[in-house]
Design an enzyme around this catalytic site. Structure first.
Site, PDB file in Angstrom:
ATOM      1  N   GLU A 231       0.905  -1.246   0.061  1.00 29.72           N
ATOM      2  CA  GLU A 231      -0.105   0.072   0.098  1.00 29.72           C
ATOM      3  C   GLU A 231       1.015   1.243  -0.017  1.00 29.72           C
ATOM      4  O   GLU A 231       1.251   1.536   1.103  1.00 29.72           O
ATOM      5  CB  GLU A 231      -1.045   0.041   1.251  1.00 29.72           C
ATOM      6  CG  GLU A 231      -1.813  -1.292   1.299  1.00 29.72           C
ATOM      7  CD  GLU A 231      -2.871  -1.369   0.147  1.00 29.72           C
ATOM      8  OE1 GLU A 231      -3.007  -0.550  -0.260  1.00 29.72           O
ATOM      9  OE2 GLU A 231      -3.482  -2.292   0.374  1.00 29.72           O
ATOM     10  N   CYS A 265      -2.501   9.396   2.243  1.00 29.67           N
ATOM     11  CA  CYS A 265      -2.136   8.801   0.869  1.00 29.67           C
ATOM     12  C   CYS A 265      -3.445   8.922   0.068  1.00 29.67           C
ATOM     13  O   CYS A 265      -3.441   9.174  -1.253  1.00 29.67           O
ATOM     14  CB  CYS A 265      -1.795   7.173   1.019  1.00 29.67           C
ATOM     15  SG  CYS A 265      -2.824   6.170   1.875  1.00 29.67           S
TER      16      CYS A 265
END
Length: 463
Positions: A231, A265
């Site tokens: 990720e 993010c």
């Protein structure tokens, strides 16, 4: 590596911790493997009881856990409280749903002679989790809850600037009743990551972090023939169509870009506005950003947090300068941020041309890139012109049409009329340079299991 707590608001070094020795790392692997041999046989009910106990402790001591987040990485105290609750919800989700999600699946067969085929999910063993500093508890819960529920055990290498948060979560799980060795926090060095991955008792690695870290760890895992999930970064598009409610959309835009100090993010880093409403959106957005209040993250009046460290703040400022040198226009917005603390002045970047490489960068702080799109098709083109593919959003007065536009956006997650939703019961993950694999719900639960086929065939079946 230097594991230490430096308060991003005061600059004060609060605590330091020595790196783990190689012997400590090997001992942790041994303990995790021995714990796995028993944990894999533990009932779902008992696993769930422990996870629920951990959730209950988080809620009971929410203020103390939240305060530690604020002291270590500067998160607003209100946002820190929300992270504690989200972590509790993730633990609780698997308490309730893990057994059903991992239930054996009877497979349809084309010919009865193939037998009765069943797919079962079995744990792999010891896993390594490498996690970042921006959500110190949530990132742990996101991998720990599903993997413990599946019967795996976990070693943690957390970010070097949140060592106390990492230790607090290990203590939490021990207090909840997790057997010794099943979850261990290690102040590991980068070289020790490879040592861990090369151990035959370790079966995979889950990393959340930067592209650079991801590429190194993915290569190490691949060389060791170990499963990995990544990720990584994101530069989410925030598309505003002509029929959007601009007042509400602008409020979401300010929040979507600046929560957690812009260090998310999946924050809305690229605002893409169709031409008819661009100027009005920019005017409203500028006013909204100017209303943010930078200050002490423990003060409830503060709405803009410092960045996690002075180094992080300096890096963002340098990227702004580089973007301007490449042709972008930078506008600092709002009253000057405090001199004390790792603050970055909220900045809007415009005129980021197609030939400006900065349009493909991830700004991990209160920096917004605004793009004027000719029309809806152009907005989709700009949104997809990114090396990343994590999240994104579409704002429109017609949600059904928003869904159709969302289908054209090349990312792992798209939201209509909301900048992002990070929830215990929604999957998380992306594509391209945003990584691979999924976390949460059943997808995350099954990332590190053996999908084993068991087929009972009539002994008299034909060859």
């Amino acid at each position: 590596m230097t594991y230490q707590t430096i308060n991003p608001y005061t600059g004060e070094t609060l605590a330091s911790f020595p790196d783990a020795s190689d012997d400590e790392v090997r001992a942790a692997i041994t303990a995790a493997h021995e714990a796995f041999l028993a944990w894999r046989q533990t009932s779902f009910a008992e696993r769930g009881r422990i996870l629920q106990a951990a959730a209950d402790i988080l809620r009971r001591d929410s203020d103390a856990y939240a305060r530690l987040l604020t002291l270590e990485m500067g998160k607003l105290f209100g946002e820190a409280k929300a992270e504690v609750e989200l972590s509790a919800k993730i633990l609780e989700y698997y308490t309730r749903h893990a057994e059903a999600l991992l239930a054996p699946e009877k497979l349809p067969v084309l010919d009865p002679a193939e037998g009765e085929a069943v797919l079962v999910c079995e744990p792999l063993g010891v896993l390594l989790a490498i996690e970042p500093w921006n959500f110190p508890y949530y990132q742990i819960a996101r991998i720990l809850a599903p993997q413990l529920s599946a019967g795996n055990t976990l070693l943690l290498k957390h970010a070097s600037n949140v060592p106390q948060s990492a230790a607090a979560f290990e203590k939490l799980m021990a207090e909840a009743g997790l057997p010794r060795g099943a979850f261990k926090n290690l102040y590991a060095t980068r070289s020790q990551v490879e040592l861990i991955l090369n151990d035959d008792r370790v079966h995979g690695v889950a990393l959340t972090g930067s592209e650079g870290a991801g590429s190194v760890v993915a290569a190490q895992a691949g060389k060791a023939l170990k499963k990995s999930t990544m990720e990584l970064g994101g530069a989410d598009a925030f598309i505003v169509l002509a029929d959007a409610d601009l007042e509400k959309t602008t409020r979401w835009a300010v929040f979507g870009r600046h929560w957690n100090g812009g260090q998310v993010c999946v924050s809305s880093k690229r605002m893409i506005i169709v031409d008819p409403v661009y100027d009005e959106f920019l005017s409203r957005y500028r006013k909204g950003v100017a209303g943010l209040v930078a200050g002490d993250p423990l003060d409830p009046k503060t709405t803009l947090a410092p960045l996690s460290s002075q180094g992080a703040a300096d890096e963002v400022k340098e990227k702004i300068r580089a973007a301007v040198q490449l042709g972008a226009k930078a506008e600092e917005v709002g009253p000057p941020v405090p001199n004390r603390g790792a603050f970055v002045q909220p900045t809007i970047l415009t005129d980021v041309g197609d030939d400006n490489p900065a349009r493909h960068w991830e700004f991990f702080g209160p920096v917004s890139m605004l793009f004027r799109a000719k029309n809806e098709d152009d907005a989709v083109r700009i949104a997809n012109d990114s090396p990343f593919g994590l999240g994104g959003s579409v704002f429109t007065g017609n949600p059904a049409h928003g869904v159709e536009v969302a289908k054209r956006i090349s990312t792992g997650m798209v939201f209509v009329n909301h900048p992002t939703k990070v929830e215990a019961d929604l999957p998380f993950g992306g594509i391209r340079r945003s990584g691979y694999g999924r976390e949460l719900i059943g997808l995350g639960l099954k990332e590190f299991v053996n999908h084993k086929l068991i087929d009972v065939v009539d002994i008299d079946a034909h060859f």
